[in-house]
Design a protein around this motif. Structure first.
Motif, PDB file in Angstrom:
ATOM      1  N   ILE A 179      26.476  33.126  42.868  1.00 18.96           N
ATOM      2  CA  ILE A 179      26.395  31.714  43.253  1.00 18.96           C
ATOM      3  C   ILE A 179      25.606  31.570  44.554  1.00 18.96           C
ATOM      4  CG2 ILE A 179      27.730  29.699  43.921  1.00 18.96           C
ATOM      5  CD1 ILE A 179      27.908  30.403  40.957  1.00 18.96           C
ATOM      6  N   ALA A 180      25.831  32.472  45.505  1.00 15.40           N
ATOM      7  CA  ALA A 180      25.116  32.399  46.778  1.00 15.40           C
ATOM      8  C   ALA A 180      23.617  32.616  46.581  1.00 15.40           C
ATOM      9  CB  ALA A 180      25.671  33.432  47.756  1.00 15.40           C
TER      10      ALA A 180
ATOM     11  N   VAL B  84      33.364  26.113  46.892  1.00 10.13           N
ATOM     12  CA  VAL B  84      34.553  26.213  46.039  1.00 10.13           C
ATOM     13  C   VAL B  84      35.007  27.664  45.924  1.00 10.13           C
ATOM     14  CG1 VAL B  84      35.358  26.009  43.657  1.00 10.13           C
ATOM     15  CG2 VAL B  84      34.139  24.111  44.720  1.00 10.13           C
ATOM     16  N   LEU B  85      34.074  28.581  45.684  1.00 12.56           N
ATOM     17  CA  LEU B  85      34.429  29.986  45.490  1.00 12.56           C
ATOM     18  C   LEU B  85      34.655  30.723  46.797  1.00 12.56           C
ATOM     19  CD1 LEU B  85      31.977  30.948  42.603  1.00 12.56           C
ATOM     20  CD2 LEU B  85      34.290  30.049  42.453  1.00 12.56           C
ATOM     21  N   GLY B  86      33.979  30.270  47.842  1.00 13.28           N
ATOM     22  CA  GLY B  86      34.086  30.963  49.121  1.00 13.28           C
ATOM     23  C   GLY B  86      33.272  32.251  49.126  1.00 13.28           C
ATOM     24  N   LEU B  87      33.072  32.792  50.306  1.00  9.13           N
ATOM     25  CA  LEU B  87      32.329  34.035  50.465  1.00  9.13           C
ATOM     26  C   LEU B  87      33.262  35.139  50.944  1.00  9.13           C
ATOM     27  CD1 LEU B  87      29.053  32.758  52.172  1.00  9.13           C
ATOM     28  CD2 LEU B  87      29.332  33.519  49.814  1.00  9.13           C
TER      29      LEU B  87
ATOM     30  N   ASP C 287      38.796  37.844  48.825  1.00  5.81           N
ATOM     31  CA  ASP C 287      39.735  38.088  49.921  1.00  5.81           C
ATOM     32  C   ASP C 287      41.184  37.986  49.445  1.00  5.81           C
ATOM     33  OD1 ASP C 287      37.694  38.496  51.746  1.00  5.81           O
ATOM     34  OD2 ASP C 287      37.597  36.378  52.302  1.00  5.81           O
ATOM     35  N   ARG C 288      41.449  37.052  48.540  1.00  6.67           N
ATOM     36  CA  ARG C 288      42.820  36.905  48.027  1.00  6.67           C
ATOM     37  C   ARG C 288      43.216  38.113  47.179  1.00  6.67           C
ATOM     38  NH1 ARG C 288      44.960  32.174  49.380  1.00  6.67           N
ATOM     39  NH2 ARG C 288      43.592  30.387  49.823  1.00  6.67           N
ATOM     40  N   ILE C 289      42.269  38.637  46.404  1.00  8.61           N
ATOM     41  CA  ILE C 289      42.569  39.846  45.624  1.00  8.61           C
ATOM     42  C   ILE C 289      42.827  41.028  46.554  1.00  8.61           C
ATOM     43  CG2 ILE C 289      41.576  41.497  43.999  1.00  8.61           C
ATOM     44  CD1 ILE C 289      40.111  39.132  42.688  1.00  8.61           C
ATOM     45  N   THR C 290      42.021  41.136  47.616  1.00  5.97           N
ATOM     46  CA  THR C 290      42.243  42.200  48.597  1.00  5.97           C
ATOM     47  C   THR C 290      43.619  42.068  49.250  1.00  5.97           C
ATOM     48  OG1 THR C 290      39.867  42.323  49.050  1.00  5.97           O
ATOM     49  CG2 THR C 290      41.347  43.253  50.698  1.00  5.97           C
ATOM     50  N   ALA C 291      44.027  40.832  49.544  1.00  2.84           N
ATOM     51  CA  ALA C 291      45.354  40.610  50.132  1.00  2.84           C
ATOM     52  C   ALA C 291      46.451  41.034  49.172  1.00  2.84           C
ATOM     53  CB  ALA C 291      45.510  39.142  50.506  1.00  2.84           C
TER      54      ALA C 291
END
Length: 473
Positions: free
Chosen positions: A407-408, A92-95, A104-108
């Motif tokens: 989470i990981a 759900v959260l992704g790595l 990654d979305r915040i970096t984008a």
């Protein structure tokens, strides 16, 4: 020995050999049947009458090994349940680095803001900023919704597990009654005991159980946490499922159900009377890891809103809002699911892109080359801070990466527990199988039974010849 005594011995020998053949063939046929225990026919000399009599069938089970294997199965089921949930939350959260993770979305967004700051008059770049901001908000909304779905599924699985546990306990109680009645009438109960063992094995993954012997062949079941689940009467486990477990619903605030045993509320977490198996792991998923992931998402959403709210004086809504309003610090639960982009900057919702340059509360466009809000927005996203005292100082993307990392790590720890539990359960099951039916030994016994049968048949033939000779005299 008289002829009648010899005949009685031979006939009883034939009968015993026939019963032994049935027992041996049953052992061989069920060598791989779960819950089957090897049988042995009990024989006893008849004394003065001669011959043998069948005293019963003995079912060979190692109760210590059986109990340890059940506990290992329960631990394995619990570890697998936790690992599966942790893996789902991680997806759900992704790595970071996968492209669609929160970090990654915040970096984008940061990259889009930097590009638009260099050319603030370019509406295409402003549209890119809006697109990436919307994608970030949508990712937080989706992640929150999926965590709710995972918690709701765990709640539903708890209801299913409780129903299976109640059904299994009821079946064991019924089989206890049958065994006691059969023993009282002198019937063989080995097959019923096999059925009972299969039923107990079927619920042992839900709750770690210890089996206690009771008079006349009945058994009692006690959890390792001390809950008496069956002793003559089966305990009733109570649970009330919810159609949806929302972000704000917790066991502590009473909006979701805990467990009851015969109407008494019991602890569901670590140290509870039913701790250690799949049922406890489902509660851990719903109330532990699931809530922790939701809190992490909400904290990240709050950090996002607080950073942009500092750029827009109240009472005007900021770039990101809490369902259209400014942030209420006392209502953080479920914030990630309510986070929304301010319609004032979105042309599709009646807003205008120029407000990305001048601010969401700007009434008119400023000079195209002047973008104070955009520059401040980039600084707010990259600012290193610690919104919660005691936390490490991070920028926004670093905070999202920390959440994914926690989470990981939880998923890796759960998978390590699965490996250990699987090895232990596998070894105990292998030991149990080694103590089961030995087909070579059973075949050797079958040869001996065949020889005994032939000898008794030969004895009867000899006695018949003797009688025929006497009658001819």
């Amino acid at each position: 020995m008289s002829i009648s005594a010899a005949l009685n011995s031979a006939l009883s020998g034939l009968s015993a050999s026939s019963r032994q053949t049935d027992v041996i063939s049953g052992n061989l046929a069920n060598a791989l049947t779960p819950g089957f225990a090897p049988r042995e026919l009990g024989l006893e000399a008849q004394g003065g009458r001669g011959g043998v009599t069948v005293t019963g069938i003995t079912r060979h089970v190692d109760p210590v090994l059986l109990g340890d294997r059940r506990l290992a199965d329960s631990a394995l089921a619990g570890a697998q349940t936790r690992a599966g949930f942790a893996a789902s939350v991680e997806r759900v959260l992704g790595l970071p680095g996968e492209g669609d993770s929160l970090a990654d979305r915040i970096t984008a967004v940061e990259a889009a803001i930097a590009g638009a700051t260099a050319r603030p008059e370019d509406d295409i770049r402003l549209a890119t900023v809006l697109r990436d901001l919307t994608a970030l908000g949508g990712a937080l909304n989706t992640a929150s919704s999926q965590i709710e779905t995972l918690r709701s599924r765990a709640d539903s699985d708890i209801a299913t597990a409780v129903e299976r546990l109640n059904t299994g306990l009821g079946r064991v109680a019924a089989l206890n009654t049958r065994i006691v009645a059969a023993r009282a009438s002198g019937q063989d109960v080995a097959s019923i005991e096999d059925q009972r063992q299969q039923v107990i094995d079927g619920i042992a993954d839900l709750v770690p159980l210890r089996q206690l012997e009771r008079p006349r062949g009945a058994v009692a079941l006690v959890s390792t946490g001390g809950a008496l689940l069956l002793d003559g009467r089966a305990a009733r486990i109570g649970f009330e499922a919810k159609p949806l477990v929302a972000a704000h619903m917790t066991l502590d605030n009473g909006l979701i159900s805990g467990l009851e045993i015969d109407g008494q509320v019991v602890q569901t977490g670590a140290g509870g009377p039913l701790d250690g198996g799949r049922l406890a792991a489902l509660f851990d998923n719903r109330d532990g890891l699931g809530q922790a992931a939701q809190r992490g998402l909400d904290a990240l959403a709050r950090d996002v809103i607080e950073r942009v709210e500092a750029l827009t004086p109240p009472p005007s809504p900021a770039l990101f809002t809490d369902a259209g309003a400014r942030l209420d610090p006392a209502d953080e639960a479920g914030l990630a699911g309510r986070l929304a982009i301010n319609p004032a900057i979105d042309p599709a919702q009646g807003g205008a892109l120029f407000r990305l340059r001048s601010g969401p509360d700007a009434a008119t466009p400023g000079a195209p080359a002047d973008a104070p809000f955009l520059a401040a927005l980039g600084a707010a996203f990259s600012e290193v801070s610690a919104p919660i005292p005691g936390e490490a100082r991070r920028d926004l993307s670093g905070r999202a990466a920390d959440l994914s990392s926690r989470i990981a790590q939880g998923r890796l720890a759960a998978e390590s527990a699965v490996s250990f539990a699987a090895g232990q359960a596998g070894e105990l099951r292998e030991m149990e199988l080694r103590g089961g039916v030995d087909s070579d030994a059973e075949l050797q016994r079958l040869l001996l039974v065949e020889q005994a049968f032939s000898a008794n048949a030969r004895m009867i033939q000899t006695l018949d010849d003797m009688m025929q000779t006497l009658l001819r005299i």
